[in-house]
Design a protein around this motif. Structure first.
Motif, PDB file in Angstrom:
ATOM      1  N   TYR A   1      23.569 -72.857  16.254  1.00 44.24           N
ATOM      2  CA  TYR A   1      22.349 -73.423  16.838  1.00 44.24           C
ATOM      3  C   TYR A   1      22.556 -73.958  18.255  1.00 44.24           C
ATOM      4  O   TYR A   1      21.621 -74.462  18.874  1.00 44.24           O
ATOM      5  CB  TYR A   1      21.817 -74.578  15.982  1.00 44.24           C
ATOM      6  CG  TYR A   1      21.282 -74.191  14.615  1.00 44.24           C
ATOM      7  CD1 TYR A   1      21.000 -72.879  14.287  1.00 44.24           C
ATOM      8  CD2 TYR A   1      21.030 -75.163  13.656  1.00 44.24           C
ATOM      9  CE1 TYR A   1      20.516 -72.547  13.034  1.00 44.24           C
ATOM     10  CE2 TYR A   1      20.534 -74.839  12.399  1.00 44.24           C
ATOM     11  CZ  TYR A   1      20.284 -73.520  12.098  1.00 44.24           C
ATOM     12  OH  TYR A   1      19.796 -73.204  10.860  1.00 44.24           O
TER      13      TYR A   1
ATOM     14  N   HIS B   1      13.297 -76.563   9.349  1.00 42.46           N
ATOM     15  CA  HIS B   1      13.048 -75.460   8.399  1.00 42.46           C
ATOM     16  C   HIS B   1      11.778 -75.652   7.583  1.00 42.46           C
ATOM     17  O   HIS B   1      11.232 -74.683   7.060  1.00 42.46           O
ATOM     18  CB  HIS B   1      14.272 -75.283   7.499  1.00 42.46           C
ATOM     19  CG  HIS B   1      15.425 -74.688   8.251  1.00 42.46           C
ATOM     20  ND1 HIS B   1      16.357 -75.464   8.907  1.00 42.46           N
ATOM     21  CD2 HIS B   1      15.757 -73.396   8.509  1.00 42.46           C
ATOM     22  CE1 HIS B   1      17.218 -74.679   9.519  1.00 42.46           C
ATOM     23  NE2 HIS B   1      16.879 -73.417   9.301  1.00 42.46           N
TER      24      HIS B   1
ATOM     25  N   SER C   1      22.779 -68.262   4.902  1.00 46.16           N
ATOM     26  CA  SER C   1      23.295 -69.205   5.901  1.00 46.16           C
ATOM     27  C   SER C   1      23.175 -68.581   7.294  1.00 46.16           C
ATOM     28  O   SER C   1      22.921 -67.373   7.433  1.00 46.16           O
ATOM     29  CB  SER C   1      24.763 -69.499   5.617  1.00 46.16           C
ATOM     30  OG  SER C   1      25.560 -68.411   6.021  1.00 46.16           O
ATOM     31  N   THR C   2      23.437 -69.368   8.307  1.00 43.91           N
ATOM     32  CA  THR C   2      23.316 -68.841   9.670  1.00 43.91           C
ATOM     33  C   THR C   2      24.282 -67.673   9.902  1.00 43.91           C
ATOM     34  O   THR C   2      23.953 -66.711  10.589  1.00 43.91           O
ATOM     35  CB  THR C   2      23.574 -69.956  10.703  1.00 43.91           C
ATOM     36  OG1 THR C   2      24.836 -70.569  10.444  1.00 43.91           O
ATOM     37  CG2 THR C   2      22.483 -71.003  10.653  1.00 43.91           C
TER      38      THR C   2
ATOM     39  N   GLU D   1      17.270 -73.672   3.642  1.00 44.41           N
ATOM     40  CA  GLU D   1      16.658 -74.997   3.803  1.00 44.41           C
ATOM     41  C   GLU D   1      15.133 -74.884   3.882  1.00 44.41           C
ATOM     42  O   GLU D   1      14.440 -75.891   3.944  1.00 44.41           O
ATOM     43  CB  GLU D   1      17.182 -75.686   5.068  1.00 44.41           C
ATOM     44  CG  GLU D   1      18.607 -76.165   4.933  1.00 44.41           C
ATOM     45  CD  GLU D   1      19.162 -76.701   6.244  1.00 44.41           C
ATOM     46  OE1 GLU D   1      18.384 -76.955   7.179  1.00 44.41           O
ATOM     47  OE2 GLU D   1      20.394 -76.843   6.326  1.00 44.41           O
TER      48      GLU D   1
ATOM     49  N   ASP E   1      28.887 -70.711  10.871  1.00 48.72           N
ATOM     50  CA  ASP E   1      28.021 -71.606  10.105  1.00 48.72           C
ATOM     51  C   ASP E   1      28.861 -72.815   9.707  1.00 48.72           C
ATOM     52  O   ASP E   1      30.064 -72.875  10.025  1.00 48.72           O
ATOM     53  CB  ASP E   1      27.387 -70.897   8.895  1.00 48.72           C
ATOM     54  CG  ASP E   1      28.405 -70.363   7.891  1.00 48.72           C
ATOM     55  OD1 ASP E   1      29.610 -70.666   8.024  1.00 48.72           O
ATOM     56  OD2 ASP E   1      28.008 -69.649   6.958  1.00 48.72           O
TER      57      ASP E   1
END
Ligand code: 13P
Ligand code: SF4
Length: 364
Positions: free
Chosen positions: A42, A229, A268-269, A254, A56
């Protein structure tokens, strides 16, 4: 929790992007292999481009745990990630968070007092030895230590199912905090339905539940959420599918369950990144996660069409706090032998948090 970042000297706040890049590059070069920069997906482009490793939260914890060489670890992410890195690294290593105000609003939705109160209340009505506490990585080290002491474990968005399966080999009920959505989505993924789940509201007595409900629930889901999210809605999925009937919708776990239910993929990312990289050319992909990551995926993968599921921008304001000036400031200080913004978890908390984190690393 109040964490105050001191104001940066003007040298950094008035510098041009080119000057900052030059200073960061020079400090990084002088620190050499002493330095490891970890970056969460992010982070802004101006920061992530300097990361030695991106990932992540699970991968970043693994990198921190495995790297014994670097003595200075600069964590470009949020506070709970830096704390976990401090817990997982050796005494000769120091973890630095470039901006102390980079917290996580979801992590702040559960604190130790509230969780201990919940645990005590549950202990009065159930056989507490059959309740397994599981904390999401997005939580303070104090909560990780709590689950370590009480026989539970940490999970991340990439291994929540494996950790919950492990928990149900040890008990009949799980107290899951702080993200109700990750807990609920994982419960559904494991074949449970809403009747097995109850939301625990820490502001109400016995979580706002009747004694019968609190005893019967397989999943007690803490009333916490991620405001980034929670913005994603099923109507946005409908609107995207109307425009691109063959498009793919990928969301982070999320997100609320009604969105997850209608998405094509949930992960997940790191998994989101992999799915985008592996998508056939020409695929239209709508993603439900933080906007900086989505924008980078769009730029780095020009053969597919990546867009945000939410047409309005939804940044994580705390991840966004880490910027070029803060990175330059902490690296230049490190290069001159001064440690700023060191994240230190006290030894007793670290000992039990390590137990909970190690359990997670061993399970997955
Ligand atoms: P990941 O573990 O998927 O990177 O998620 C971390 C996070 O904070 C998502 O909001
Ligand atoms: Fe926390 Fe949400 Fe930001 Fe992730 S996106 S760090 S859960 S506030």
């Amino acid at each position: 929790m109040l964490r105050l970042q001191s104001r940066l000297p003007d040298r950094y706040t008035t510098a041009s992007p080119d000057e900052l890049d030059a200073w960061i590059g020079a400090a990084r070069a002088s620190l050499g292999s002493r330095l490891l920069i970890l970056g969460h997906h992010y982070q802004r482009d101006e920061v992530i481009k300097w990361a030695d490793k991106r990932g992540d939260s699970f991968l970043l914890a693994q990198y921190a745990a495995e790297n014994e060489q670097a003595t200075d670890i600069v964590f470009c992410g949020v506070h709970f990630m830096a704390e976990s890195a401090d817990v997982l690294t050796g005494d000769h290593q120091r973890v630095v968070l470039p901006d102390l105000n980079a917290g996580c609003s979801m992590a702040d939705m559960a604190d130790l007092d509230e969780v201990e109160e919940a645990w005590e209340a549950l202990g009065e009505i159930t056989d507490i030895d059959r309740v397994v506490p599981i904390t999401y990585m997005n939580s303070s080290a104090a909560l990780k230590a709590f689950v370590g002491r009480e026989g539970g474990a940490v999970c991340t968005s990439s291994n929540a199912r494996a950790v919950l399966e492990w928990a149900f080999e040890r008990g009949d009920q799980v107290l899951f905090f702080p993200d109700q959505h990750l807990g609920r989505n994982t419960g559904y993924d494991m074949g449970y339905d809403e009747s097995a789940m109850r939301v625990w509201n820490p502001r109400r007595e016995l979580g706002g539940l009747s004694e019968a409900d609190a005893k019967a629930a397989t999943f007690l889901l803490w009333k916490g959420h991620c405001s980034v999210h929670q913005r994603f809605r099923p109507e946005q999925v409908d609107a995207f599918r109307e425009r691109h009937p063959d498009g793919v919708v990928i969301v982070h776990p999320e997100c609320a369950h009604d969105v997850v239910e209608v998405a094509d993929r949930v992960g997940s990312t790191q998994r989101i990144l992999r799915w985008v990289e592996e998508a056939p050319p020409g695929t239209h992909i709508a993603i439900g996660t933080e906007i900086h990551m989505i924008q980078r995926l769009a730029t780095d993968n020009p053969s597919v069409h990546v867009e945000s599921l939410d047409p309005l921008v939804c940044p994580c304001s705390t991840m966004f706090r880490i910027d070029g000036p803060h990175l330059a400031w902490c690296l230049e200080n490190l290069a001159e032998g001064r440690i700023v913004n060191r994240i230190v978890v006290d030894p007793e908390t670290a000992e039990w948090a390590r137990v909970a984190l190690r359990r997670m690393l061993d399970i997955t």
